[in-house]
Each structure stands twice: as structure tokens, then as C-alpha cells.
Design an enzyme around this catalytic site. Structure first.
Site: not given
Length: 281
Positions: A149, A136
Site C-alpha cells: 500500500y 497519504s
């Protein structure tokens, strides 16, 4: 499909979103694809499209080992592993339940790592293979309320960098895909985890920040200039799978490239000023 293609392709987390789009596109491109999910009944559409489907829970050693053995029994080895399964547990660092954080690490990091361990011996014996990790932009930049996260995605960055140089000599490539905002069920999951967390209580000292985060998240995912559909990631994965010399990293979406560039070049002061303005923190 080029003759150098590394089939079969085993993809995790295919029940929806990026995994489903990737499996569908690779099947259409002529690849032998094993689409997997914890609940294989969610894969009916992919099976109808031509994918082979398997149950695979990346938090279960038995499930991972069984899936890899089944592919190897049919093909000798996994040609390409696409580590896509993952989710976000959102909340402030102080208030987030660490048991939930551990469960997220189990899926996003340890499941990815263990499944990679399971396929590497077969790839080494074959003298070729490819591991594609779906990371990501959140492994390069960090927003408030998403710290845990982001930590999982930073871990995927480190694992990918180390692994790339460990297995290169065996003819195995390691590729990291870094998507920006992708319109899937992920946004709903972000809101749900925050809403169910300790910070959801009205007396939270972070109430204003959490409200600002919710508004900013919704606005960003709703902005067509900032967010893209899962097919944009699928196209990049297809390129990484089929390239004879894949890049080590692919950043997906112009907005992600801009944000990563701003974080890298601007340093902490510039980034913190942007965060303060964006989240009114």
C-alpha cells in the site's frame, strides 16, 4: 466561492469517507461538483445535496473516458480533478498475493494516472486547471504489513512531483494532500485484507507481527489525538481548490506532521527503533 474558482470539480471515490465528505463540503461552498463512484446508487445523499453524480470506475478505461466526456460536453473541460479513489491491500511482503497487489496498483496508481491524462488536454486548451491528488502520510513513511500500500502512495508522490513541473507552464496546478490516520472504512479494509491473506494462517512465521499490527492499528484509529474524521481532509481540499496559489503539499493531522518529521530528521535508526517499539517487531 472566489471568482477564480476552477469549476467543475470532478471527484473520484465518493461513495463514502474522504470522497463523500469532500464532495459534500464543496457543494455547500457553492462549487459545481461531479461526485463519482463505481456504484452511482451509493451517491444518493450527495445528489440530494446538490452534487451531480456519475458512474466512474478508475480501473476501467471506458468508464473513465465516458465520465470525462460527459463533463466536457457540459462545461468544455474539467476544471479541477480530485483523485481520491483508492484502497489498501495489507499483508507482509513475503505472503501477500501479488495479483491483489496488482489490482490495488490499478486503482491507486494507474487509474489516477490515466484519469489525469484524460483531463489534461481540456485543461491545457483552457489555459488553467488543477489536479488534486489524495496521497497519504504513507507516501512519506512506511510501516510493516503495509509495504505494498505504501508503495502505491510513494508512486503518487513521484507522479505528483513530476506532473507539477510538467504542466505548470500551461496554467495547471498540481496539489498533493497527505492525510494521516482518518476514521473511515479504511481501517476495516486493512483488517479484512490481512485476515483473508496467506498470513492469516496460524502457522505463518509472521503471526506475532500480524497480531501486533492489528492491535496497533485499532489503538491508533481509536485515539482521538492520532486520528481525525474525513471532514478534516475535506476542509484542506476545499482550501487547495479555492486558493489562488495553492501549496504543492498539505499534510493533514498534527500526528502525521510529527511522524513525517521524525522519519525525515531521525533517519533509519530512529525510525526502526520506533517501529520495533510500536510493533514489538
Amino acid at each position: 466561492m472566489p471568482t477564480t474558482s476552477l469549476d467543475p470539480v470532478l471527484i473520484t471515490g465518493c461513495s463514502s469517507g474522504i470522497g463523500a465528505a469532500t464532495a459534500d463540503l464543496l457543494v455547500k461552498a457553492g462549487h459545481t461538483v461531479y461526485a463519482t463512484a463505481r456504484r452511482p446508487e451509493t451517491l444518493a445523499d450527495l445528489e440530494a445535496a446538490g452534487a451531480r453524480t456519475l458512474a466512474l470506475d478508475v480501473s476501467s478505461e471506458e468508464s473513465m473516458a465516458t465520465a470525462v466526456k460527459e463533463v466536457e460536453a457540459q462545461h468544455g473541460r474539467v476544471g479541477t480533478l480530485v483523485n481520491n479513489a483508492g484502497y489498501g491491500e495489507y499483508g507482509t511482503i513475503e505472503e501477500t498475493d501479488l495479483d491483489k497487489v496488482r489490482a490495488m496498483f490499478e486503482t491507486n496508481v494507474f487509474g489516477l494516472a490515466r484519469l489525469t491524462q484524460l483531463v489534461l488536454p481540456g485543461m491545457r486548451r483552457a489555459g488553467r486547471g488543477r489536479v488534486v491528488n489524495i496521497g497519504s502520510m504513507g507516501g512519506r513513511i512506511t510501516f510493516p504489513v503495509g509495504g505494498y500500500y505504501h508503495a502505491t502512495k510513494y508512486a503518487v508522490e513521484a507522479i505528483s512531483d513530476a506532473l507539477r513541473n510538467e504542466v505548470r507552464g500551461f496554467g495547471i496546478d498540481v496539489v498533493l494532500i497527505e492525510p494521516g490516520l482518518i476514521r473511515t472504512a479504511f481501517e476495516e479494509g486493512v483488517h479484512a485484507t490481512v485476515a483473508s491473506g496467506a498470513g492469516s494462517q496460524g502457522d505463518s512465521p509472521y503471526a506475532a507481527l500480524l497480531a501486533s499490527n492489528a492491535a496497533s492499528t485499532s489503538a491508533s484509529y481509536g485515539n482521538s489525538l492520532l486520528a481525525a474524521g474525513p471532514e478534516s481532509v475535506a476542509r484542506v481540499v476545499l482550501s487547495a481548490v479555492e486558493s489562488s496559489r495553492p501549496r504543492s503539499r498539505y499534510v493533514v493531522t498534527p500526528a502525521a506532521r510529527a511522524l513525517i518529521g521524525a522519519r525525515t530528521l531521525g533517519g533509519d535508526r530512529v525510525w526502526d527503533a520506533y517501529i520495533k517499539r510500536q510493533f514489538k517487531a
